[in-house]
Design a protein around this motif. Structure first.
Motif, PDB file in Angstrom:
ATOM      1  N   PHE A  66      29.436  36.709  -8.105  1.00 56.55           N
ATOM      2  CA  PHE A  66      29.619  35.753  -7.017  1.00 56.55           C
ATOM      3  C   PHE A  66      28.766  36.104  -5.793  1.00 56.55           C
ATOM      4  N   ILE A  67      27.742  36.902  -6.026  1.00 53.89           N
ATOM      5  CA  ILE A  67      26.735  37.174  -4.997  1.00 53.89           C
ATOM      6  C   ILE A  67      25.444  36.497  -5.468  1.00 53.89           C
ATOM      7  N   VAL A  68      24.997  35.500  -4.719  1.00 55.85           N
ATOM      8  CA  VAL A  68      23.846  34.701  -5.152  1.00 55.85           C
ATOM      9  C   VAL A  68      22.818  34.587  -4.026  1.00 55.85           C
ATOM     10  N   THR A  69      21.587  34.303  -4.412  1.00 56.91           N
ATOM     11  CA  THR A  69      20.537  34.025  -3.435  1.00 56.91           C
ATOM     12  C   THR A  69      20.327  32.523  -3.367  1.00 56.91           C
ATOM     13  N   ALA A  70      20.450  31.980  -2.177  1.00 52.91           N
ATOM     14  CA  ALA A  70      20.317  30.532  -1.974  1.00 52.91           C
ATOM     15  C   ALA A  70      19.004  30.211  -1.261  1.00 52.91           C
ATOM     16  N   LYS A  71      18.448  29.064  -1.597  1.00 52.18           N
ATOM     17  CA  LYS A  71      17.260  28.556  -0.908  1.00 52.18           C
ATOM     18  C   LYS A  71      17.721  27.607   0.185  1.00 52.18           C
TER      19      LYS A  71
END
Length: 204
Positions: A66-71
């Protein structure tokens, strides 16, 4: 004899230290900090009876998925608007941008906001506001949604930002109805169970 005396002295030192300073409750630094704030009567949103029995907030297990990289796609010339709250209060916000990310193999989108009142506050001027609901809302998590704090200083030069859903929290209204809390916009619903972050609060 000296060895026994030395061991006894060490035992006394450990005992005194453990009694004098209790360990902070929580599996991560974020959880420990949040629990410490909620335990502090001068900062806590909890009602007096709930504070009396408070032993720590209930969290989902920490899950790195649940740790994500968002644009981030910034919203140009966004108008100022009054955000609905749980009371008649209408704080001023602007849409800061759209976050696109992939979670559990699915693509999602969230709108992130900037409080116009906070821009004049040196402490909070770099904070962005990310409210959301998901498929746990109203069951395992608070029905009104949860919040995540994001900093403008954490946005990369490529306009990406890390979103850690383990570090989400409930609005104060989840604990005490005397507070006025922004309502999560409908477009910020995630059609997935976010089993990360803080759970629903069970009042006494």
């Amino acid at each position: 004899m000296k060895k026994i005396s030395l061991l006894f002295s060490l035992f006394l030192m450990i005992s005194c230290n453990s009694q004098g300073k209790r360990p902070l409750i929580g599996k991560t630094e974020y959880q420990q900090k949040l629990n410490a704030e909620y335990k502090d009567a001068s900062k806590s949103p909890l009602k007096r009876k709930d504070l009396k029995n408070f032993k720590g907030l209930d969290f989902f297990p920490v899950d790195s998925s649940f740790i994500v990289t968002a644009k981030l796609i910034k919203t140009e010339n966004a108008p100022t608007f009054e955000m609905a709250t749980t009371t008649s209060r209408k704080p001023l916000y602007k849409e800061y941008g759209i976050l696109n990310f992939t979670l559990k193999g699915q693509k999602f989108q969230l709108t992130i906001y900037q409080s116009q009142d906070d821009l004049t506050d040196e402490k909070y001027k770099n904070y962005l506001f990310l409210p959301f609901t998901d498929d746990t809302s109203g069951e395992e998590s608070y029905g009104g949604g949860r919040y995540m704090d994001v900093m403008t200083t954490d946005i990369s030069t490529e306009n990406t930002i890390v979103l850690n859903f383990n570090n989400t929290y409930n609005p104060y209204c989840a604990y005490n109805d005397k507070y006025s809390c922004p309502l999560t916009p409908r477009k910020n619903h995630l059609d997935i169970e976010i089993k990360a972050g803080v759970k629903i609060f069970k009042k006494h």
